[in-house]
Design a protein around this motif. Structure first.
Motif, mmCIF file in Angstrom:
data_model
loop_
_atom_site.group_PDB
_atom_site.id
_atom_site.type_symbol
_atom_site.label_atom_id
_atom_site.label_comp_id
_atom_site.label_asym_id
_atom_site.label_seq_id
_atom_site.Cartn_x
_atom_site.Cartn_y
_atom_site.Cartn_z
ATOM 1 N N GLY A 122 0.379 3.313 7.428
ATOM 2 C CA GLY A 122 0.953 4.234 6.455
ATOM 3 C C GLY A 122 2.375 4.638 6.797
ATOM 4 O O GLY A 122 2.944 4.211 7.809
ATOM 5 N N PRO A 123 2.969 5.462 5.949
ATOM 6 C CA PRO A 123 4.344 5.916 6.156
ATOM 7 C C PRO A 123 4.504 6.626 7.495
ATOM 8 O O PRO A 123 3.597 7.328 7.937
ATOM 9 C CB PRO A 123 4.556 6.904 5.003
ATOM 10 N N THR A 142 0.826 -1.208 0.000
ATOM 11 C CA THR A 142 0.000 0.000 0.000
ATOM 12 C C THR A 142 0.859 1.255 0.000
ATOM 13 O O THR A 142 0.537 2.227 -0.680
ATOM 14 C CB THR A 142 -0.913 -0.007 1.234
ATOM 15 N N ASN A 143 1.949 1.217 0.733
ATOM 16 C CA ASN A 143 2.798 2.412 0.814
ATOM 17 C C ASN A 143 3.769 2.511 -0.351
ATOM 18 O O ASN A 143 4.270 3.594 -0.634
ATOM 19 C CB ASN A 143 3.626 2.405 2.108
ATOM 20 N N ILE A 183 6.954 8.811 7.936
ATOM 21 C CA ILE A 183 7.226 10.190 7.497
ATOM 22 C C ILE A 183 6.449 10.340 6.199
ATOM 23 O O ILE A 183 6.909 9.974 5.123
ATOM 24 C CB ILE A 183 8.733 10.463 7.317
ATOM 25 N N PRO A 184 5.225 10.852 6.319
ATOM 26 C CA PRO A 184 4.309 10.769 5.178
ATOM 27 C C PRO A 184 4.497 11.841 4.124
ATOM 28 O O PRO A 184 3.855 11.766 3.083
ATOM 29 C CB PRO A 184 2.924 10.897 5.833
ATOM 30 N N SER A 185 5.356 12.812 4.382
ATOM 31 C CA SER A 185 5.558 13.837 3.353
ATOM 32 C C SER A 185 6.800 14.635 3.686
ATOM 33 O O SER A 185 7.252 14.651 4.827
ATOM 34 C CB SER A 185 4.356 14.769 3.272
ATOM 35 N N PRO A 212 3.585 1.078 -3.817
ATOM 36 C CA PRO A 212 3.071 0.329 -4.982
ATOM 37 C C PRO A 212 4.042 0.308 -6.154
ATOM 38 O O PRO A 212 3.987 -0.609 -6.972
ATOM 39 C CB PRO A 212 1.784 1.087 -5.336
ATOM 40 N N ASN A 226 8.893 22.685 -1.879
ATOM 41 C CA ASN A 226 8.931 22.124 -3.230
ATOM 42 C C ASN A 226 10.252 21.391 -3.417
ATOM 43 O O ASN A 226 11.204 21.916 -3.975
ATOM 44 C CB ASN A 226 8.771 23.247 -4.251
ATOM 45 N N THR A 264 6.659 15.248 -7.967
ATOM 46 C CA THR A 264 5.296 14.756 -7.785
ATOM 47 C C THR A 264 5.032 14.568 -6.304
ATOM 48 O O THR A 264 5.685 13.748 -5.648
ATOM 49 C CB THR A 264 5.098 13.423 -8.525
ATOM 50 N N ARG A 265 4.097 15.361 -5.820
ATOM 51 C CA ARG A 265 3.683 15.295 -4.416
ATOM 52 C C ARG A 265 3.446 13.858 -3.987
ATOM 53 O O ARG A 265 2.751 13.109 -4.675
ATOM 54 C CB ARG A 265 2.354 16.066 -4.338
ATOM 55 N N GLY A 266 4.049 13.450 -2.878
ATOM 56 C CA GLY A 266 3.736 12.129 -2.322
ATOM 57 C C GLY A 266 4.443 10.983 -3.008
ATOM 58 O O GLY A 266 4.188 9.820 -2.696
ATOM 59 N N SER A 299 5.451 5.884 -4.500
ATOM 60 C CA SER A 299 4.088 5.767 -5.019
ATOM 61 C C SER A 299 3.919 6.335 -6.421
ATOM 62 O O SER A 299 2.935 6.023 -7.094
ATOM 63 C CB SER A 299 3.109 6.477 -4.083
ATOM 64 N N TYR A 300 4.811 7.204 -6.816
ATOM 65 C CA TYR A 300 4.690 7.787 -8.153
ATOM 66 C C TYR A 300 6.075 7.923 -8.766
ATOM 67 O O TYR A 300 7.044 8.221 -8.067
ATOM 68 C CB TYR A 300 4.037 9.177 -8.103
#
Lengths: 612, 612
Positions: free
Chosen positions: B164-165, B101-102, B167-169, B104, B175, B140-142, B129-130
């Motif tokens: 979830g993470p 999930t964290n 440290i999520p962000s 992919p 930026n 890309t955010r996240g 994730s991206y």
């Protein structure tokens, strides 16, 4: 018999003049029409979930009504008059479904910035990565984040932003009970208080803190692309499981908030500079708390003032109540409906705040009855206009001085003006409800227990009735009950009445449905909601407020609206065709005078374009 | 011919005495052994990526070496002596793969808290994730978050935390150019400065800020379960694309940091209270910057001091250099190796910081040659012990006063002691390298251009050579070049030499591989790295430092270590069996005296348990 044969076979016609079988023995979808409402918003089939994601499309002026659908994303419809609706997608297909990078498990409630990213309708919603989630169990880190999706096709699809959540976690190291249902709003008072630019967007996220209590987390738009939302603190927090006043008027704040809306109202409707209101769901349980069971969910409202405390905005309730007292009524979700919308342009309405309340298919938390036979579950209640209501010339006494769902807005020489939340069925559907054939029933005064049939009962189970009931002041504190029996026949009856012992409107569903005797999960429990009839001064004399009722019977959906400040909605699943009678009802000691009784027959069809 | 036949067919034997064909015409895996090193850490097959996720298991004392594997998670091996290794899983299968999930999309670098969650080895890694992600394009955010995984089976599998993470962000609304490669560490100085509890864990996350420059983001452990990490700011930030000094000694800081390690050293090795060092990758490009192309990645180190500025820890470099000057050398990742580890217990080593440098299969950023024929790509370099190095009795002149990869640690009467990063092949593998059959080559002084063959060249392409070269001070600034030719024959030669014109060790690969003439992507470009030979005072007289070389030739992998403070590693893909000769090399004007030449033959086999 092949599957095709089976699919084409016509089940034996159901006889609504005879006692029902166990309904779960009937063919799938055979009860589709049995209890289905006509004038209400619900999907063409399947389960409606939380209302959410409403907005007025600035490009079309159409109002978009959204709902979680079948536990798999969200669907919606548009309306140009709040009366009739058109599905956004064929067969009510969703405009967003879970399964993306941010929301592999589920899409929960969200709300829409009408002119958001690139000027397009932009959804901020709860993207779910882990389940289960409930205030009764430890919170799984990262289970709920807030993400964006944008529509470029008039709302038929919301395309998820190709980046991570814009609110990627709850506030740092806070052990939340929930963190969902972002509600975006603009507010002039917040702009001034926080020195934000005019028209800044805010969002509240509903939840709470383990061991501490429920909260609304406040965030502010940080950039024109809505990529970042600045955390401004818990602008509203209540200690766990406390109440407003003694709890009579607004249930419990519980342990966790859900589905909070924030908006501001004046006496006409929506006003960015008006009094701040919030609607919210409160979750709680009796002790001992059982993991993954929330015994109660209450649909509340509160209004209060805004102050700056240590540089942070704080909301402090001054009055609070229930949006709807029915146990199936929950998750109210509203939206500003501007005067420039198609609906308001036609009706001449000012800016309004329109709220749709969800009526779950069950006594919320229980099983749904005969789900497959019905092939749909739940509905929205009729849209309501919210505004600041005034109760004038109220006698200054203990009744008016109690901490309740009102506040004293002015007083002079012993007479008070009270303010409260005014709730009315939105003007367009209300006018339409009263637009068909109607008849009046003569008023009468009942002084002894019993029921008295109307001279004429409606032709169907689809009607609106308005009526008033006057009581002498001596009734206060007595055992008097007075009201109506509806959906009645020799086999069934649903009794709704005002009872003075606890100042409540009660719906006695003991005998509402013959099917309850053959089929599980048709709930027969009473519903009850508290409404105070104040002492008022009229022509120099004290009297008790008259009870003013608007009762909408839309097949099995019964909405009771009283005095523009009370609503109780529930299911009354009468079985017999014959169960259409209306009767006056009286019990206990004392006098009740019924008057101004009109029955508007037939209701309107909210979904003219759907094939039935 | 059936597929089975095809699989069983034996390709024609490759003739290493004749000119090579275009190698891409050969059968898959037919070149598996051609250039494969023996004493180095690499997976049994496939592509090795960044070293990371090393740790000493407190339960076993084994040191775990990890690497990204085949772009699909991470694999690893254990060692009890830093010499021989055992794969954690059969066939080098990964201990973590992406797809959760964290994460992919991908698992990027991470690091391990040896006794973390529930006392188990706990990995903090970048969950992706991206994509794409690069400093040359909008972030890309996240796309990069930091997540946990825990091993309960001695590191054979790391099970992702079911949340979830942690440290999520990246920091709010920053930026970033990158936000990855969390490196966990403990540090006594930080504890004191920030009033943290003893043994608090910290992590740096590598990245930078668009339009601003590269940074290390510092976080501190917040709770015993490692669920939260408190952001402490950019403890180190450099302006975009600037250099340390004039850039000669530590390349460019570039636009984005990657793979940063933070640790502290004394003259013996690791010391939680010692001088703070960091190793880091710096990414940059020439103008104009082309999206998704990072022209350069430099593998740097810096050491500096720690101060409190506005309540925040700030790292300020006092010296900086390159961990390895080879273009293929990148992503060094190290770990504290305690004296209590199996390896150190056996060797008697103190607490150390051991770093593995990645040697990509190409001139980093280019294509890999004959990938399918080789069936493996890249390797780690030999593990290095890092410590504070001292250069004593240095003449106080412009050379020693330049802002370089050293700092003046003390001075008295015109003679300086310089400090720098000491890098040596770890003592156990170094001892083992020198443990086999060896022979010496007599020293000699060359005064004119040309090459002189060794009396005896090694029997194979697997050997270690130590040698020294002394120069008169008059050589400084001259056109003198002196060194060795290795992997040489009539067809091929790789020339490595020190050249005074730019104080560099150069590897001339123009003629390293006959295959470069038939096959694309066998890079023939020179490698070069800067090493200053200081003027020192010895027995009262000034002289130039002697160049002390340790050269490891492990088939096509060539590591050049000099004076315990310089390394340059590269590929020299000689084709001919005959290309084993060693020669003295001289060019330009001046005198070079070669001495102390020993060749240790054969190397050791790092993977005794693997079937070849």
């Amino acid at each position: 018999m092949s599957r095709q044969d089976e699919a084409n076979s016509t089940p034996a016609a159901i006889d609504y003049s005879a006692a029902p079988p166990n309904l779960t023995t009937l063919a799938n979808a055979s009860l589709f029409e049995t209890w289905r409402p006509r004038a209400h918003v619900l999907p063409p089939f399947g389960q409606i979930g939380d209302p959410c994601m409403h907005y007025t499309d600035p490009a079309t002026g159409l109002f978009h009504v959204g709902w979680l659908f079948n536990g798999n994303g969200a669907s919606g419809a548009t309306t140009d008059d709040l009366v009739t609706y058109r599905d956004l997608n064929a067969d009510g297909a969703p405009f967003i479904v879970p399964g993306g990078t941010n929301d592999p498990i589920a899409v929960f409630d969200g709300s829409v910035i009408p002119a958001g990213v690139d000027g397009k309708p932009t959804l901020l919603y709860t993207s779910v990565s882990y389940l289960p989630i409930q205030w009764t169990i430890p919170y799984t880190r990262g289970s709920e984040t807030q993400s964006l999706a944008v529509s470029s096709d008039s709302g038929r699809n919301f395309t998820k932003a190709q980046h991570g959540p814009v609110i990627p976690s709850p506030p740092f190291a806070l052990n939340v009970t929930g963190f969902r249902d972002p509600f975006v709003f603009q507010n002039g008072q917040l702009d001034t208080l926080l020195e934000s630019g005019n028209g800044t967007w805010y969002t509240v996220i509903s939840g709470g803190v383990h061991g501490d209590g429920p909260s609304q987390f406040l965030y502010r738009q940080y950039d024109p692309d809505f990529q970042y939302w600045e955390y401004l603190g818990e602008w509203w927090h209540e200690a766990a499981n406390t109440t407003w006043g003694n709890g009579d008027w607004a249930g419990r704040w519980g342990y966790n908030f859900e589905v909070a809306n924030v908006f501001s109202l004046n006496e006409e409707g929506y006003d960015s500079e008006g009094k701040i209101f919030t609607t919210l769901g409160a979750e709680w349980s009796l002790d001992p708390i059982v993991p993954e069971v929330s015994d109660f969910r209450e649909m509340l409202w509160a209004a209060g003032n805004l102050t700056l405390v240590d540089g942070k905005a704080k909301f402090t309730p001054e009055m609070a109540g229930k949006i709807d007292w029915g146990h199936s009524a929950y998750a109210a979700a509203g939206k500003e409906l501007p005067a420039s919308s198609q609906a308001s342009t036609k009706s001449g309405a000012p800016d309004r705040f329109i709220s749709y309340v969800w009526l779950t298919g069950n006594f919320y938390g229980t099983q749904n009855p005969a789900t497959n036979q019905q092939n749909w579950t739940g509905t929205f209640l009729l849209p309501r206009e919210l505004s600041v209501g005034k109760i004038n010339n109220v006698v200054d006494n203990e009744l008016s001085r109690e901490q309740g769902s009102w506040q004293i807005s002015s007083e002079s020489s012993g007479v008070l003006e009270l303010s409260t939340l005014k709730q009315q069925i939105a003007r367009e559907p209300l006018a339409k409800l009263k637009n068909g054939a109607s008849y009046t029933e003569a008023g009468q005064t009942l002084r002894s227990p019993g029921s008295v049939a109307f001279v004429k009962s409606p032709d169907s189970k689809f009607y609106t009735m308005t009526a008033s009931i006057s009581f002498p002041q001596s009734a206060r504190g007595s055992d008097l009950k007075a009201g109506f029996q509806i959906l009645a026949s020799e086999h069934e009856t649903t009794t709704l009445y005002y009872q003075f012992s606890n100042e409540s409107i009660v719906v006695d569903r003991t005998n509402s449905s013959a099917a309850a005797q053959t089929t599980d999960d048709i709930d027969s429990r009473n519903e009850a909601g508290r409404l105070r009839l104040f002492d008022v001064v009229e022509d120099g004399a004290e009297k008790m407020e008259t009870l003013e009722l608007t009762i909408v019977v839309d097949n099995a959906v019964v909405e009771i609206h009283a005095n523009d400040r009370f609503a109780l909605s529930t299911w009354a699943r009468s079985w017999y065709d014959a169960s259409k009678e209306i009767r006056f009802f009286h019990d206990g000691t004392g006098e009740a005078t019924f008057g101004n009784i009109t029955v508007y027959e037939g209701l309107y069809e909210a979904w003219p374009e759907r094939s039935s």
